[in-house]
Enzyme design. Sequence first.
Site, PDB file in Angstrom:
ATOM      1  N   TRP A  60       0.554  74.237   8.648  1.00  0.00           N
ATOM      2  CA  TRP A  60       1.956  74.116   8.242  1.00  0.00           C
ATOM      3  C   TRP A  60       2.470  72.694   8.401  1.00  0.00           C
ATOM      4  CZ3 TRP A  60       6.721  74.202  11.503  1.00  0.00           C
ATOM      5  CH2 TRP A  60       6.449  74.010  12.860  1.00  0.00           C
ATOM      6  N   ASP A  61       1.668  71.828   9.020  1.00  0.00           N
ATOM      7  CA  ASP A  61       1.968  70.407   9.095  1.00  0.00           C
ATOM      8  C   ASP A  61       2.365  69.859   7.728  1.00  0.00           C
ATOM      9  OD1 ASP A  61       0.457  71.196  11.314  1.00  0.00           O
ATOM     10  OD2 ASP A  61      -0.555  69.275  11.497  1.00  0.00           O
TER      11      ASP A  61
ATOM     12  N   GLU B 270       3.676  76.326  20.980  1.00  0.00           N
ATOM     13  CA  GLU B 270       2.488  77.145  21.228  1.00  0.00           C
ATOM     14  C   GLU B 270       2.207  77.348  22.714  1.00  0.00           C
ATOM     15  OE1 GLU B 270      -0.081  74.764  18.744  1.00  0.00           O
ATOM     16  OE2 GLU B 270      -0.332  76.436  17.345  1.00  0.00           O
TER      17      GLU B 270
ATOM     18  N   LYS C 168       5.780  72.691  24.253  1.00  0.00           N
ATOM     19  CA  LYS C 168       4.779  71.788  23.689  1.00  0.00           C
ATOM     20  C   LYS C 168       5.378  70.950  22.571  1.00  0.00           C
ATOM     21  CE  LYS C 168       0.296  71.996  21.314  1.00  0.00           C
ATOM     22  NZ  LYS C 168      -0.539  72.886  20.501  1.00  0.00           N
ATOM     23  N   GLN C 169       6.116  71.585  21.719  1.00  0.00           N
ATOM     24  CA  GLN C 169       6.733  70.836  20.639  1.00  0.00           C
ATOM     25  C   GLN C 169       8.032  71.518  20.239  1.00  0.00           C
ATOM     26  OE1 GLN C 169       3.458  71.841  17.583  1.00  0.00           O
ATOM     27  NE2 GLN C 169       5.230  71.416  16.298  1.00  0.00           N
TER      28      GLN C 169
END
Lengths: 768, 768
Positions: free
Chosen positions: B358-359, B490, B602-603
């Site tokens: 999905w980047d 994640e 994480k993000q």
Amino acid sequence: MNQDYIKPDNWSIIEEGFDVESVKSSESIFSIGNGAMGQRANFEENYTGETFQGSYIAGIYYPDKTRVGWWKNGYPKYFAKVLNAPNWIGIDIEINGENLDLNACAKVKNFRRELNMKEGWYNRSFEATLQNGTEIKVNIRRFLCMDLDEVGVINYEITPLNKEAKIIYKPYIDAGVTNEDANWEEKFWEPLETKDHENEAFVTAQTFKTHFKVTTFMQNSILENGKKLNLSPEIVSATKEKVQFIYSVSIAKGEKSSIQKIGGYTVSLNHENTLSGAEKVIKEALAKGYDLLLAEQIETWSKIWEMSDITIDGDVKAQQGIRFNIFQLNQTYSGKDSRLNIGPKGFTGEKYGGSTYWDTEAYCIPFYMATKDQQVARNLLTYRYNQLDKAIENAEKNLGFKNGAALYPMVTMNGEECHNEWEITHEEIHRNGAIAFAIFNYHRFTGDYSYIPEKGLEVLIGIARFWHQRANFSKDKNQYVILGVTGPNEYENNVNNNFYTNYIAKWCIDYAYEQIQKVSLEYPSDHKRIIEKVKLSDVELQDWKKVSTNMYFAKSEELGIYLQQDEFLDKDLVLVKDLDKSQRPINQKWSWDRILRSPYIKQADVLQCFYFFEEHFSKEELQRNFEFYEAFTVHESSLSPCVHSIQAAKLDKMDMAYAFYLRTSRLDLDDYNKEVGEGCHITSMAGTWMSIVEGFGGMRVKDDTLHFSPKIPKEWTGYSFKINFRNQILKVSVNHKETQFHLEGTKNLTVFVNGKEVNVAPNSLITV
Amino acid sequence: MNQDYIKPDNWSIIEEGFDVESVKSSESIFSIGNGAMGQRANFEENYTGETFQGSYIAGIYYPDKTRVGWWKNGYPKYFAKVLNAPNWIGIDIEINGENLDLNACAKVKNFRRELNMKEGWYNRSFEATLQNGTEIKVNIRRFLCMDLDEVGVINYEITPLNKEAKIIYKPYIDAGVTNEDANWEEKFWEPLETKDHENEAFVTAQTFKTHFKVTTFMQNSILENGKKLNLSPEIVSATKEKVQFIYSVSIAKGEKSSIQKIGGYTVSLNHENTLSGAEKVIKEALAKGYDLLLAEQIETWSKIWEMSDITIDGDVKAQQGIRFNIFQLNQTYSGKDSRLNIGPKGFTGEKYGGSTYWDTEAYCIPFYMATKDQQVARNLLTYRYNQLDKAIENAEKNLGFKNGAALYPMVTMNGEECHNEWEITHEEIHRNGAIAFAIFNYHRFTGDYSYIPEKGLEVLIGIARFWHQRANFSKDKNQYVILGVTGPNEYENNVNNNFYTNYIAKWCIDYAYEQIQKVSLEYPSDHKRIIEKVKLSDVELQDWKKVSTNMYFAKSEELGIYLQQDEFLDKDLVLVKDLDKSQRPINQKWSWDRILRSPYIKQADVLQCFYFFEEHFSKEELQRNFEFYEAFTVHESSLSPCVHSIQAAKLDKMDMAYAFYLRTSRLDLDDYNKEVGEGCHITSMAGTWMSIVEGFGGMRVKDDTLHFSPKIPKEWTGYSFKINFRNQILKVSVNHKETQFHLEGTKNLTVFVNGKEVNVAPNSLITV
């Protein structure tokens, strides 16, 4: 496989007719074991059809390099698995120039297997027409001595039926074996040396990495019509890992030729020199000879049955099922050696690595406690005590705990964690609770408190420390929570506040706390020794109590139930009975995410808590929770139905209780899940025993006294079971009218039957 | 590796000095690519030191058999991974009887690598003293033609410094290559045939299973002092998978000998006959010759930079960093071919299989949309449209959805799911949202609505159907919930009601619903075609809306924030700044369970939602959520800091914005994570671009109009970027005093700067 595959019989497991499709299943079902070793029912002679070879030695394992798709920190590097051990049973047979191979014979008839559970032997017989026209009748009996537990015996007898036969016997021992489940197709055995001398041969090999040394041995005698011939092998062929003897005989039509093979293992766990140990063992076995060894076997099994038999009247299949379960449990674990434990498949297959799970504490200990000397259960507890250091190391190095917090592994051989799925390895931490509960349960049943100051308290402290650190304070809830766990219901992962886990965590802390106080008062020197060793302060103890007294439990006031975990009621709550049959079993039909978000329960979870801590809850609470959760439980674990069966019986839902009982008692014999070829479900067999004794019999121990509330399924005319309660054997017989108690012992025993006190005098029959 | 490893330079990446420890890292950083193929900076000559060989061809993959520890239903059988392609660069070199090997030379000095980003070539030079005493100077230039994109060119030049040298050039092509990350150590290439003719050679091989046919080719010329010699190979050695030529020359001290090698691939994706295709390609390249090919390369790159350059004044390292990112993005994906996409490591390594994540939609499309012709972004959208059937199949067969619900894979090459961790494969379903959002974003930026009736609407319907089915109604909450997901963060698995997921699910349904209405009105024939094809009824549409209008979102009224997921506030909320440094990065230090139950992110997750749907929230809401979540974010994904940087800039936290920007812009050049040897972080490079354009520049598109709110880090004196907005190039230059706009185009452009309307006339400079 259909339900006629195994013939109904009270004392034997019988298969009739040769079907290549059933070979692997029968290899599991007809497995034999003696606690020290085990042997699948593989053929002695060569067989080119599909087969799953398995010989196993208790305590001998190999750390197989972990295989994962995606590595995560904290995973163990190895999965210790039970080894397929060197083959000691092999006897290649040549008859009139043709190899005997049931897969290649022109005709096979009257094929029959019998596992005689009463006497502890396995028999196989058949008649075969070879491609060369020779017709033979074959009868093979095999057993693993319960007493001389390094020894197995085979009597392989051939009768030519239509002509004289030249028979070549080629018995061998072979360390060139592999595991079917090896992760990287590595060999696990390194051959060291072979030796042969007259009719004896020895192959010594060691496991790679773990360096367990094992001498596999054999001694062969050739007989004619039951009389030993004075024969030595004509040819001896030996490689680094295999020795094979060749004996030739001629035998007239109708006469009996046989080979008797004594074989087995001596291992470095028990012998400094395994080779000389093996020589000694052969001598001992030979001195007794086949007939005496068999007689001793029958005698030993008769003693086992005297203490552990369950009879069921009016239902031969149920009778056969329960005896098969009791038989397998006794084959798997004898309780002599505290280094050993009970693998979920026992000695019947490789699956689950033959390792120790919480099954032992949650399901097996009650059986062994009630049907064996109490030392056996104590050995099972000691097994965990001996692995306490590893459990502390596991919590510290792999998971970041400190200060002596212990997390016992999910799966282990030697105390090190072997499993590698984070959702189980890291999150199914409730296992710690069962290990503490077993200590409580042992004391409750046996009355032997000495184990706690001696060993148990250290285990309880390590476990309490784990829970204390694992819980965290939620400002939002103003209580302690336990986040991110997998409960006994493995169809949920990474949930918050699993009721069972939170409850047993709180209980572990409270129980450890109480035992510390009690040991302090009653065993002050043990108390001092332990507190100094584990460096436990009062401040820490008070911190523990903060967690246990302020633990959060999710409930629904509206439904009057505890929630299996937070937000359970957000699920799409379709009952199991409304689920399309085509979707079952969900673990074969559904993707993992779908299973997780469904309300379906693999095995008792909230109800497991009600089982362990029955007295903490009212019968109404049990009823409400049972009715709610049972409706969502798919019982896709063999460990599930027993708990529901016991509770259904308590709630007077006897039809349900009986249905749950049936579901496990013949799980393997009828191969419900089409997987018995991989091995039998040994640990769940103990649950079947519990269903009868605790479920139908309603046995409980309260305040050092046995309580019963006997019920009987309408399908039976009667049943009985025996209990070793504090060194006296109580036999309980139940029929539709009455319950009888018979005590083998010396002291009067007071029991409660449906709440009413009953005095049972030794060696007399009391009817209630 | 220290920060001096790469020399600061505005336009080039430069390494000086030979260090065996840096070889693998430099092989990644100095990688070259042209969208159709890529090549790690491996040496042409033999090298016996540690190296990671990598040649890659876009769109050529192999379905490697999945490796897992524990299989779960719904896992894909294969992981399609980018192949290490046959070697076309190899040239073994022998000098005065000794093989040239930088790992074995007596002395290496003046070793220098340069990746000239302005002109698109890679140069390596050094001086070496061989063990035989010969001193040589070597200069090698290599590039992959951007125009003739099946062709790579090498000019390998040797000057003997202290004596005459007999040089043997042994150029080869070799299909005998393997992947380092092969799951089962299988070979991926099956050689088919080789051919050679004068100075040309061809090796045709095909991938196992996928049967992509590839002809690897080479054509060699030997030159003396830049003049071509009329030489043919003396010896040709050929195996089934390799052809090697041998040319011998003698060259006087101080004179220059060189070999020019043209090489590359023709693939069955583009050629019916790859061999004749290769012959044609060589002819074309030869007709141009080395000098013209290089000149064309420089010209093409100059056009790329014209449209996509970002300048930074006063900070050469930042300038170098951002250009490296833009350069790599252009090397990875040219946008010519809708069958291709952007692997997280591009053509610089094997990790992540070279597949699509999905980047692409979440991070890469804005860059390509703004710096390329709009067809490029349209091709990226079309890639997903072409895989819609597979996404529907994936949802249906693997996960049990129905009625055309589409779940796009987490990782894919050809539309099939490749990843096999249930917590990602099955649960990280938010990826579906980004794919729908990209359609919205494309229309917002380009104004091209035609994509939606043509293709996009079908994708939107499949995705909306997925969300509709994936949500379930919670009686307890009286709202729709989405249980058991993994969000963009994640470091949480299997959580309930991840805010980002619920929000984008609702948005997807609403957006699809609106587009159906709009297409119905404005493109009635497309509407008819699509509705008939997907069989969408009004009843179903109303069902969708029930879910979207009644979706549950977890919030804390007290804190005024949305909750990343249910029960986030139950965690032990220790801020990242209070976390002991020794514990970072947590993904290297902590076990997975500990990461999961920690509050660390994480993000960007909730903040990713605020980024996508900025206009749906007030600045105060952003501020509260940003301040809450930023304090728990560890940014252990390279995709995280860009979003935080953009939001920090918006919130006037410029120091923070700049710190986040720095964290990714030189991630690979400075090898922060000590892993660049595995390849560069290509997709996160687009985030760096976003940090400048959307963060510092404050660029947004609202109602078909560009908005800016320019800010500048105090460390810089100025910066500029270019935007292709609806076929006109707008250059925006910012310094501490003012912002300048320059438009290359034909039409007046109205933009808003800090909310104020500004008219930019073509080809004139506007200062604000």
